[in-house]
Scaffold this motif. Sequence first.
Motif, PDB file in Angstrom:
ATOM      1  N   LEU A   1      -4.311  -5.284  -2.292  1.00  0.00           N
ATOM      2  CA  LEU A   1      -3.744  -3.641  -3.187  1.00  0.00           C
ATOM      3  C   LEU A   1      -4.380  -2.636  -2.386  1.00  0.00           C
ATOM      4  O   LEU A   1      -3.701  -1.301  -1.967  1.00  0.00           O
ATOM      5  CB  LEU A   1      -4.325  -3.544  -4.092  1.00  0.00           C
ATOM      6  N   LEU A   2      -6.040  -2.926  -1.855  1.00  0.00           N
ATOM      7  CA  LEU A   2      -6.476  -1.995  -1.522  1.00  0.00           C
ATOM      8  C   LEU A   2      -6.156  -1.780   0.356  1.00  0.00           C
ATOM      9  O   LEU A   2      -5.709  -0.511  -0.206  1.00  0.00           O
ATOM     10  CB  LEU A   2      -7.613  -2.544  -1.338  1.00  0.00           C
ATOM     11  N   ASP A   3      -5.912  -2.994   0.803  1.00  0.00           N
ATOM     12  CA  ASP A   3      -5.425  -2.405   2.190  1.00  0.00           C
ATOM     13  C   ASP A   3      -3.949  -1.542   2.433  1.00  0.00           C
ATOM     14  O   ASP A   3      -3.813  -0.871   3.038  1.00  0.00           O
ATOM     15  CB  ASP A   3      -4.415  -3.591   2.318  1.00  0.00           C
ATOM     16  N   VAL A   4      -2.927  -2.324   0.974  1.00  0.00           N
ATOM     17  CA  VAL A   4      -1.892  -0.645   1.315  1.00  0.00           C
ATOM     18  C   VAL A   4      -1.968   0.434   0.600  1.00  0.00           C
ATOM     19  O   VAL A   4      -1.627   1.218   1.706  1.00  0.00           O
ATOM     20  CB  VAL A   4      -0.706  -1.631   0.145  1.00  0.00           C
TER      21      VAL A   4
ATOM     22  N   LEU B   1       2.707  -7.515  -1.440  1.00  0.00           N
ATOM     23  CA  LEU B   1       1.856  -6.554  -1.005  1.00  0.00           C
ATOM     24  C   LEU B   1       2.256  -6.748   0.581  1.00  0.00           C
ATOM     25  O   LEU B   1       1.581  -6.575   1.521  1.00  0.00           O
ATOM     26  CB  LEU B   1       0.753  -6.898  -1.301  1.00  0.00           C
ATOM     27  N   GLU B   2       1.440  -7.765   1.092  1.00  0.00           N
ATOM     28  CA  GLU B   2       2.073  -8.364   2.757  1.00  0.00           C
ATOM     29  C   GLU B   2       2.596  -7.333   3.730  1.00  0.00           C
ATOM     30  O   GLU B   2       3.103  -6.902   4.838  1.00  0.00           O
ATOM     31  CB  GLU B   2       1.541  -9.573   2.984  1.00  0.00           C
ATOM     32  N   LEU B   3       3.971  -7.930   3.226  1.00  0.00           N
ATOM     33  CA  LEU B   3       5.402  -7.195   3.280  1.00  0.00           C
ATOM     34  C   LEU B   3       5.325  -5.271   2.960  1.00  0.00           C
ATOM     35  O   LEU B   3       5.502  -5.375   4.190  1.00  0.00           O
ATOM     36  CB  LEU B   3       6.112  -8.018   2.583  1.00  0.00           C
ATOM     37  N   LEU B   4       4.755  -5.149   2.182  1.00  0.00           N
ATOM     38  CA  LEU B   4       4.548  -3.625   1.721  1.00  0.00           C
ATOM     39  C   LEU B   4       3.845  -3.381   2.947  1.00  0.00           C
ATOM     40  O   LEU B   4       4.337  -2.016   3.550  1.00  0.00           O
ATOM     41  CB  LEU B   4       3.820  -3.469   0.520  1.00  0.00           C
ATOM     42  N   PHE B   5       3.350  -3.857   3.110  1.00  0.00           N
ATOM     43  CA  PHE B   5       1.358  -3.463   4.205  1.00  0.00           C
ATOM     44  C   PHE B   5       2.306  -3.815   5.723  1.00  0.00           C
ATOM     45  O   PHE B   5       2.271  -2.019   6.665  1.00  0.00           O
ATOM     46  CB  PHE B   5       0.343  -4.132   4.397  1.00  0.00           C
ATOM     47  N   ALA B   6       3.318  -4.612   5.857  1.00  0.00           N
ATOM     48  CA  ALA B   6       3.785  -4.698   6.949  1.00  0.00           C
ATOM     49  C   ALA B   6       4.740  -3.697   7.474  1.00  0.00           C
ATOM     50  O   ALA B   6       4.483  -2.891   8.392  1.00  0.00           O
ATOM     51  CB  ALA B   6       4.224  -6.254   7.195  1.00  0.00           C
ATOM     52  N   GLN B   7       5.713  -3.416   6.375  1.00  0.00           N
ATOM     53  CA  GLN B   7       6.462  -2.356   6.442  1.00  0.00           C
ATOM     54  C   GLN B   7       6.208  -1.130   6.581  1.00  0.00           C
ATOM     55  O   GLN B   7       6.626  -0.430   7.105  1.00  0.00           O
ATOM     56  CB  GLN B   7       7.430  -2.065   4.909  1.00  0.00           C
ATOM     57  N   ILE B   8       5.059  -0.672   5.683  1.00  0.00           N
ATOM     58  CA  ILE B   8       4.706   1.198   6.080  1.00  0.00           C
ATOM     59  C   ILE B   8       4.162   1.127   7.871  1.00  0.00           C
ATOM     60  O   ILE B   8       3.921   2.380   8.194  1.00  0.00           O
ATOM     61  CB  ILE B   8       3.272   1.265   5.306  1.00  0.00           C
TER      62      ILE B   8
ATOM     63  N   GLU C   1      -3.639   1.847   3.761  1.00  0.00           N
ATOM     64  CA  GLU C   1      -2.045   2.463   4.422  1.00  0.00           C
ATOM     65  C   GLU C   1      -1.331   3.293   4.153  1.00  0.00           C
ATOM     66  O   GLU C   1      -1.003   4.225   4.749  1.00  0.00           O
ATOM     67  CB  GLU C   1      -1.371   0.974   5.316  1.00  0.00           C
ATOM     68  N   MET C   2      -0.808   3.761   2.456  1.00  0.00           N
ATOM     69  CA  MET C   2      -0.224   4.313   2.579  1.00  0.00           C
ATOM     70  C   MET C   2      -0.530   5.556   2.654  1.00  0.00           C
ATOM     71  O   MET C   2      -0.114   6.906   2.874  1.00  0.00           O
ATOM     72  CB  MET C   2      -0.364   4.517   1.084  1.00  0.00           C
ATOM     73  N   THR C   3      -1.912   6.001   2.292  1.00  0.00           N
ATOM     74  CA  THR C   3      -3.119   7.471   2.375  1.00  0.00           C
ATOM     75  C   THR C   3      -3.624   7.860   3.966  1.00  0.00           C
ATOM     76  O   THR C   3      -3.876   8.618   4.446  1.00  0.00           O
ATOM     77  CB  THR C   3      -3.801   6.899   1.480  1.00  0.00           C
TER      78      THR C   3
ATOM     79  N   CYS D   1       9.468   5.432   5.616  1.00  0.00           N
ATOM     80  CA  CYS D   1       9.032   4.047   5.537  1.00  0.00           C
ATOM     81  C   CYS D   1      10.411   3.600   5.063  1.00  0.00           C
ATOM     82  O   CYS D   1      10.791   2.144   4.554  1.00  0.00           O
ATOM     83  CB  CYS D   1       8.402   3.703   5.681  1.00  0.00           C
ATOM     84  N   GLY D   2      10.993   3.654   3.606  1.00  0.00           N
ATOM     85  CA  GLY D   2      12.228   3.698   2.399  1.00  0.00           C
ATOM     86  C   GLY D   2      10.975   3.551   1.132  1.00  0.00           C
ATOM     87  O   GLY D   2      12.369   2.618   0.624  1.00  0.00           O
ATOM     88  N   ILE D   3      10.003   3.018   1.423  1.00  0.00           N
ATOM     89  CA  ILE D   3       9.426   3.045   0.089  1.00  0.00           C
ATOM     90  C   ILE D   3       8.820   4.035  -0.732  1.00  0.00           C
ATOM     91  O   ILE D   3       8.844   4.507  -0.621  1.00  0.00           O
ATOM     92  CB  ILE D   3       7.783   1.865   0.541  1.00  0.00           C
ATOM     93  N   PRO D   4       9.436   3.741  -1.689  1.00  0.00           N
ATOM     94  CA  PRO D   4       9.420   5.005  -3.072  1.00  0.00           C
ATOM     95  C   PRO D   4       8.239   6.025  -3.514  1.00  0.00           C
ATOM     96  O   PRO D   4       7.657   4.561  -3.180  1.00  0.00           O
ATOM     97  CB  PRO D   4      10.502   4.734  -4.040  1.00  0.00           C
ATOM     98  N   PRO D   5       8.418   6.794  -4.055  1.00  0.00           N
ATOM     99  CA  PRO D   5       7.002   7.105  -4.278  1.00  0.00           C
ATOM    100  C   PRO D   5       6.611   6.360  -5.322  1.00  0.00           C
ATOM    101  O   PRO D   5       5.542   6.439  -5.338  1.00  0.00           O
ATOM    102  CB  PRO D   5       7.470   8.550  -4.333  1.00  0.00           C
TER     103      PRO D   5
END
Length: 485
Positions: free
Chosen positions: A313-316, A254-261, A319-321, A269-273
């Motif tokens: 999860l909440l942090d991600v 999740l930290e990697l996802l957060f950083a990527q976004i 960031e996504m929204t 950002c390449g992360i699929p819906p």
Amino acid sequence: MAASTNSKLDLSSSIAGILNESPCPEHLQALKTCTAALRDKEHRDAVEKEAFSSLLKVLSRLSDELQAASSEDQDLQSVALQLQLTAECFRTQRNACVQSTRNQSLLRELGFIDVSIKLLSFLQTTNLESKDGISEPLRCGIQFLGNLAVGNQMCKDDIWQLSFPELLLQLLNAEDEKTVSYTSMVLHTCLDEAKVEEMAEKNIQLALKVMELCRTQPDLDWTVLIATQHFLKSSALVESMYCGMSHHERVTLLELLFAQIREESSDECGIPPSVARFLANTFQKGCGAVLTLATGSASNDEVLQEALTVISLLDVLCEMTSDLRQFMFLQNHPDLLVTTVELLKQVHAIGKASKNIFSAAQNFSSLNGDDDSSSHSPVISFKAHLIRLIGNLCHSNINNQNKVRELEGIPLILDNCNIDSNNPFISQWAIFAIKNILEHNTQNQELVGELERRGTADYSALKELGFLVEERDGSLLLKPVRKDS
């Protein structure tokens, strides 16, 4: 041209000479001469197929001799020389491939990939007593595969077919850090969308090992690149990995996802819906785990890690929204807003009922660096981020604005406008959320007006922060306070 021809003949004869004699130090020097010559592009382009054929025979013979030595009484001096010769063969092969599609193709056609991979597998698992000499040929052999794969799809496919997953997994588990680093480089070079999907379907252990290295060796750039440039773009792999991970490992993902976004400047950002949907569902199913922290269950490491996963999860999701177009469909994700408002209610009520980890605090010395006790709390900013997510989900969305009102979330958010050292910036996020909830929504504005008239809402905190609620033409506006008021 004469120089090139002579170099070509010297290279062929040097390698052919090794085949006709027992291994000796002179052979090692001859191979080193070949390695040095192939650093030069003119020499690389001049090597004939016959020279490579002879080199493959040398490598194959060394492989046979080393395997024979592992099953009988070993002459350590002889084994050490064989390992040195093997390393030098790999160096010669490695140099031959640099910026040379021709040589890559020749080496592939001659069968170097199969022989090299079998030899690397042997070296990684051998019981040879000369363990100290194994790292060098391992490293050089892996570097050869990396150079062979660069820019050559057929070589990438062959390497993958022969090394996935057993050899790659073995090498990533090696004790030698350079072996792990070079293997990560080869894996990154070979990967593409089809191979990632194959990994998701057939064997996620290799992917889990890469993620483990991201956590335990964060300075190993190749594994982070593999995760961000390949793994996170596959919803199937993300879901499979997440389900197979411990909570501690999930936090790393999740930290990697957060950083990527956060690091991507564009909306894409390449992360699929589908990954976003999966994370939203996961948050909804498991978010209650964070409430256990109020009872002191954090002393149980498993419980603590589960709660930290919810927080990540909440942090991600926050960031996504944050107005990223590709993820704003989460505003309509079933019950995500309801779950978030209800969780905020529970956290807020628990914090008020007794002094616990969710209670508001005024420990501002920690913010100045005098006391770092609050910085160790696992729920720092959790309430603030719940409010932030609510604000994001209500941005320009009348249905969600109405839903917050129906869930009695407006007074709840107004009650969090007070400064709280356990939730830095909670006042600002509360104001942000209220702005989004009231925007172009007469019913919500009227509700806030009623709360003011009944005295059930305390606006002093808003005023101290530079805002006031003003009624105008039957509507309510949140506006900055004039400095002279």
